[in-house]
Design an enzyme around this catalytic site. Structure first.
Site, PDB file in Angstrom:
ATOM      1  N   MET A  23       0.589  -0.987   0.367  1.00 49.59           N
ATOM      2  CA  MET A  23       0.203  -0.033  -0.091  1.00 49.59           C
ATOM      3  C   MET A  23       0.611   1.482  -0.461  1.00 49.59           C
ATOM      4  O   MET A  23       1.792   1.002   1.125  1.00 49.59           O
ATOM      5  CB  MET A  23      -1.142  -0.138   1.326  1.00 49.59           C
ATOM      6  CG  MET A  23      -2.054  -0.760   0.806  1.00 49.59           C
ATOM      7  SD  MET A  23      -3.133  -0.835   2.270  1.00 49.59           S
ATOM      8  CE  MET A  23      -2.025  -1.564   3.412  1.00 49.59           C
ATOM      9  N   GLN A  98       7.891  -4.077  -3.192  1.00 50.28           N
ATOM     10  CA  GLN A  98       7.280  -4.695  -4.198  1.00 50.28           C
ATOM     11  C   GLN A  98       8.218  -2.995  -4.717  1.00 50.28           C
ATOM     12  O   GLN A  98       8.094  -2.242  -4.930  1.00 50.28           O
ATOM     13  CB  GLN A  98       5.813  -3.889  -3.868  1.00 50.28           C
ATOM     14  CG  GLN A  98       5.249  -4.558  -4.950  1.00 50.28           C
ATOM     15  CD  GLN A  98       3.540  -4.086  -4.656  1.00 50.28           C
ATOM     16  OE1 GLN A  98       3.293  -2.371  -4.553  1.00 50.28           O
ATOM     17  NE2 GLN A  98       2.647  -4.856  -5.916  1.00 50.28           N
ATOM     18  N   HIS A 173       5.851  -5.787  -9.448  1.00 47.38           N
ATOM     19  CA  HIS A 173       4.603  -5.134  -9.453  1.00 47.38           C
ATOM     20  C   HIS A 173       3.987  -5.346 -10.742  1.00 47.38           C
ATOM     21  O   HIS A 173       4.514  -4.958 -11.368  1.00 47.38           O
ATOM     22  CB  HIS A 173       4.573  -4.246  -8.583  1.00 47.38           C
ATOM     23  CG  HIS A 173       3.264  -3.145  -8.665  1.00 47.38           C
ATOM     24  ND1 HIS A 173       1.478  -4.266  -8.744  1.00 47.38           N
ATOM     25  CD2 HIS A 173       2.570  -2.054  -8.287  1.00 47.38           C
ATOM     26  CE1 HIS A 173       0.791  -2.842  -9.040  1.00 47.38           C
ATOM     27  NE2 HIS A 173       1.139  -1.760  -8.097  1.00 47.38           N
ATOM     28  N   TYR A 178      -0.393  -0.895 -14.728  1.00 52.78           N
ATOM     29  CA  TYR A 178       1.050  -0.018 -14.189  1.00 52.78           C
ATOM     30  C   TYR A 178       1.815  -0.624 -15.497  1.00 52.78           C
ATOM     31  O   TYR A 178       1.072  -1.129 -15.877  1.00 52.78           O
ATOM     32  CB  TYR A 178       1.772  -0.495 -13.342  1.00 52.78           C
ATOM     33  CG  TYR A 178       1.190   0.543 -11.658  1.00 52.78           C
ATOM     34  CD1 TYR A 178       0.785   1.686 -11.949  1.00 52.78           C
ATOM     35  CD2 TYR A 178       0.565   0.046 -10.821  1.00 52.78           C
ATOM     36  CE1 TYR A 178      -0.432   2.497 -11.383  1.00 52.78           C
ATOM     37  CE2 TYR A 178      -0.451   0.669 -10.164  1.00 52.78           C
ATOM     38  CZ  TYR A 178      -0.421   2.659 -10.101  1.00 52.78           C
ATOM     39  OH  TYR A 178      -1.597   2.900  -9.420  1.00 52.78           O
ATOM     40  N   ARG A 225       2.774 -10.357  -9.161  1.00 48.76           N
ATOM     41  CA  ARG A 225       0.719  -9.975  -9.109  1.00 48.76           C
ATOM     42  C   ARG A 225       0.384 -10.234 -10.088  1.00 48.76           C
ATOM     43  O   ARG A 225       0.897  -8.924 -10.851  1.00 48.76           O
ATOM     44  CB  ARG A 225       1.347  -8.840  -7.874  1.00 48.76           C
ATOM     45  CG  ARG A 225      -0.739  -8.022  -7.432  1.00 48.76           C
ATOM     46  CD  ARG A 225      -0.036  -7.056  -6.237  1.00 48.76           C
ATOM     47  NE  ARG A 225      -1.408  -7.529  -5.382  1.00 48.76           N
ATOM     48  CZ  ARG A 225      -2.515  -6.618  -4.859  1.00 48.76           C
ATOM     49  NH1 ARG A 225      -1.525  -5.144  -4.714  1.00 48.76           N
ATOM     50  NH2 ARG A 225      -2.795  -6.485  -3.859  1.00 48.76           N
ATOM     51  N   GLY A 318      -4.900  -5.141   2.641  1.00 48.63           N
ATOM     52  CA  GLY A 318      -4.398  -3.851   2.826  1.00 48.63           C
ATOM     53  C   GLY A 318      -5.149  -3.785   3.848  1.00 48.63           C
ATOM     54  O   GLY A 318      -4.624  -2.803   5.062  1.00 48.63           O
TER      55      GLY A 318
HETATM   56  C1  LIG Z   1      -3.588   3.796  -0.211  1.00 54.67           C
HETATM   57  C2  LIG Z   1      -4.091   2.218  -0.611  1.00 54.67           C
HETATM   58  C3  LIG Z   1      -3.023   1.894  -1.363  1.00 54.67           C
HETATM   59  C4  LIG Z   1      -2.312   1.623  -2.027  1.00 54.67           C
HETATM   60  N1  LIG Z   1      -1.226   1.139  -2.884  1.00 54.67           N
HETATM   61  C5  LIG Z   1      -1.267  -0.260  -3.429  1.00 54.67           C
HETATM   62  C6  LIG Z   1       0.678   0.479  -3.973  1.00 54.67           C
HETATM   63  O1  LIG Z   1       1.418   0.458  -3.564  1.00 54.67           O
HETATM   64  N2  LIG Z   1       0.889  -1.247  -4.598  1.00 54.67           N
HETATM   65  C7  LIG Z   1      -0.213  -2.774  -4.887  1.00 54.67           C
HETATM   66  O2  LIG Z   1      -0.219  -3.441  -5.956  1.00 54.67           O
HETATM   67  N3  LIG Z   1      -1.434  -2.407  -4.085  1.00 54.67           N
HETATM   68  C8  LIG Z   1      -1.249  -1.034  -4.223  1.00 54.67           C
HETATM   69  N4  LIG Z   1      -3.326  -1.301  -3.204  1.00 54.67           N
HETATM   70  C9  LIG Z   1      -4.161  -2.125  -3.835  1.00 54.67           C
HETATM   71  C10 LIG Z   1      -3.948  -3.131  -1.850  1.00 54.67           C
HETATM   72  O3  LIG Z   1      -3.055  -3.755  -1.948  1.00 54.67           O
HETATM   73  C11 LIG Z   1      -4.738  -4.035  -1.836  1.00 54.67           C
HETATM   74  O4  LIG Z   1      -5.421  -4.384  -3.556  1.00 54.67           O
HETATM   75  C12 LIG Z   1      -6.492  -3.139  -2.000  1.00 54.67           C
HETATM   76  O5  LIG Z   1      -6.188  -2.077  -1.032  1.00 54.67           O
HETATM   77  C13 LIG Z   1      -7.393  -4.527  -1.791  1.00 54.67           C
HETATM   78  O6  LIG Z   1      -7.487  -4.402  -0.554  1.00 54.67           O
HETATM   79  P1  LIG Z   1      -8.279  -4.821   1.144  1.00 54.67           P
HETATM   80  O7  LIG Z   1      -9.498  -5.092   0.587  1.00 54.67           O
HETATM   81  O8  LIG Z   1      -7.756  -6.181   1.733  1.00 54.67           O
HETATM   82  O9  LIG Z   1      -7.752  -3.515   1.289  1.00 54.67           O
HETATM   83  C14 LIG Z   1      -3.475  -0.096  -2.680  1.00 54.67           C
HETATM   84  C15 LIG Z   1      -4.736  -0.131  -1.987  1.00 54.67           C
HETATM   85  C16 LIG Z   1      -4.034   1.201  -0.595  1.00 54.67           C
HETATM   86  C17 LIG Z   1      -6.097   1.327   0.078  1.00 54.67           C
END
Ligand SMILES: Cc1cc2nc3c(=O)[nH]c(=O)nc-3n(C[C@H](O)[C@H](O)[C@H](O)COP(=O)(O)O)c2cc1C
Length: 365
Positions: A23, A98, A173, A178, A225, A318
């Site tokens: 995240m 990541q 990633h 991306y 991923r 997340g």
């Molecule tokens: C604040 C935030 C930042 C995120 N940044 C990334 C990231 O840097 N890389 C990535 O692969 N996914 C990122 N995601 C997606 C999360 O890894 C995850 O797939 C998403 O939050 C869904 O999971 P959850 O329902 O458990 O939150 C981000 C999600 C949130 C909420």
């Protein structure tokens, strides 16, 4: 009742199957885009996770697309990460970084006015979070073979840096619209050379990076991923070739001894989207023999179930980890979760980052 999420996962030497999903938190608001003490504290607080995957970290200056994200390409950044890995290890945790390249989800404001890179010159019509606020994306520059070679080298260098910084592994990633996802998708890749056209060509760049990364670190410490049914976000749309492309890639990954393949369930309702798969774990589990991590929208209950049903080995959480640093202990003791605050996801400073409290444990828990 025993919970599948809390069982160890010996193959990766994990103490439980609760993974902290990557995240972006935009706290590297320093000149060098390096992790600082606040990052170390944030990750240390979450070290009871079986595995932490860090926020996306750019592999080069070119790879960036969001403000205040940390990198893993400079000496100062490696030094900053060393403190993070040390602190997580001191608490008995494990942490992967990541490795990120945003491709066209960027803006000239990040690149001294130069265009961002992408497989083809197609504007994703998305937004980029720039130093000057949200801005519409532009038409990127199509990558030359030289750009591709350089980017492969950048990932290899970043992986070597990750090892130097003490990470237990890396996650490439290749998800969420991306750079790699842009190569996989017809909506963003119209190349006519060996990097476009058929499925093998569209995944060539990804496998070149994987091969390069393998040269500098053990294969079984590399995770990847994917988000196969991503649709209508980050400029990506599903078409009839999308799922077959991911099936090809994921089956081919059986030839590698990777740490894991990390898949996301659809981020939006795709039940009416032609050619999209609505249940990713169910669809892809039979195609992959190695460790499968699943993510997106899971709860304690559905996380335990997806493992018990044999559809995944690990579950990445997340948002629950943002507001519950002790998520594992809360699962252990069935303690209600603290709600996360969307407003502080990407702000700077400690608020909404390191100030979420652990639950008080008492005899009745
Ligand atoms: C604040 C935030 C930042 C995120 N940044 C990334 C990231 O840097 N890389 C990535 O692969 N996914 C990122 N995601 C997606 C999360 O890894 C995850 O797939 C998403 O939050 C869904 O999971 P959850 O329902 O458990 O939150 C981000 C999600 C949130 C909420």
């Amino acid at each position: 009742m025993s919970q599948s999420l809390l069982k160890p996962y010996p193959k990766l030497a994990l103490k439980n199957r609760v993974v902290m999903a990557p995240m972006t938190r935009s706290r590297a608001d320093n000149e060098q885009r390096k992790p600082v003490e606040m990052h170390a504290l944030y990750y240390e607080q979450r070290a009871s996770a079986g595995l932490i995957i860090t926020e996306g970290s750019q592999v080069s200056k070119q790879a960036v697309g969001y403000i205040f994200t940390p990198g893993i390409h400079s000496k100062a950044q490696v030094e900053g990460w060393k403190n993070v890995t040390q602190r997580v290890h001191d608490k008995g945790g494990k942490i992967y970084i990541q490795l990120w390249h945003v491709g066209r989800i960027s803006h000239p404001d990040f690149h001294n006015g130069e265009l961002p890179l992408a497989p083809s010159a197609i504007n994703p019509k998305a937004q980029s979070f720039t130093p000057n606020g949200f801005k519409d994306t532009v038409t990127p520059r199509e990558m030359t073979k030289e750009d591709i070679k350089q980017t492969v080298a950048d990932f290899k260098n970043a992986a070597a840096n990750a090892m130097e910084a003490g990470f237990d592994g890396v996650e490439i990633h290749s998800s969420n619209g991306y750079l790699f996802h842009q190569f996989f998708s017809n909506c963003s890749n119209t190349r006519t050379d060996e990097y476009g056209g058929n499925t093998e060509n569209k995944s060539r760049f990804f496998f070149e990076v994987l091969e390069a990364v393998k040269q500098v670190m053990p294969e079984d410490k590399i995770g990847v991923r994917f988000n196969p049914s991503l649709h209508g976000l980050f400029g990506i749309t599903v078409d009839e070739e999308t799922i077959p492309t991911f099936e090809y890639i994921i089956k081919r990954l059986n030839n590698y001894n990777l740490a894991y393949v990390h898949l996301s369930e659809p981020f939006t309702d795709v039940s009416n989207v032609p050619h999209a798969v609505t249940n990713i774990a169910e669809h892809f589990r039979p195609l992959y023999n190695g460790t499968l991590m699943i993510n997106a929208g899971f709860t304690q209950e559905s996380g335990n179930k997806v493992i018990a049903d044999g559809l995944a080995d690990l579950v990445a959480f997340g948002k629950p980890f943002i507001s519950n640093p002790d998520l594992v202990e809360r699962f252990q003791h069935n303690i209600p979760l603290t709600k996360w605050d969307n407003d502080t996801f990407y702000t700077q400073g400690e608020k909404g980052y390191t100030d979420y409290k652990k639950a008080e444990l008492n005899k009745t828990n």
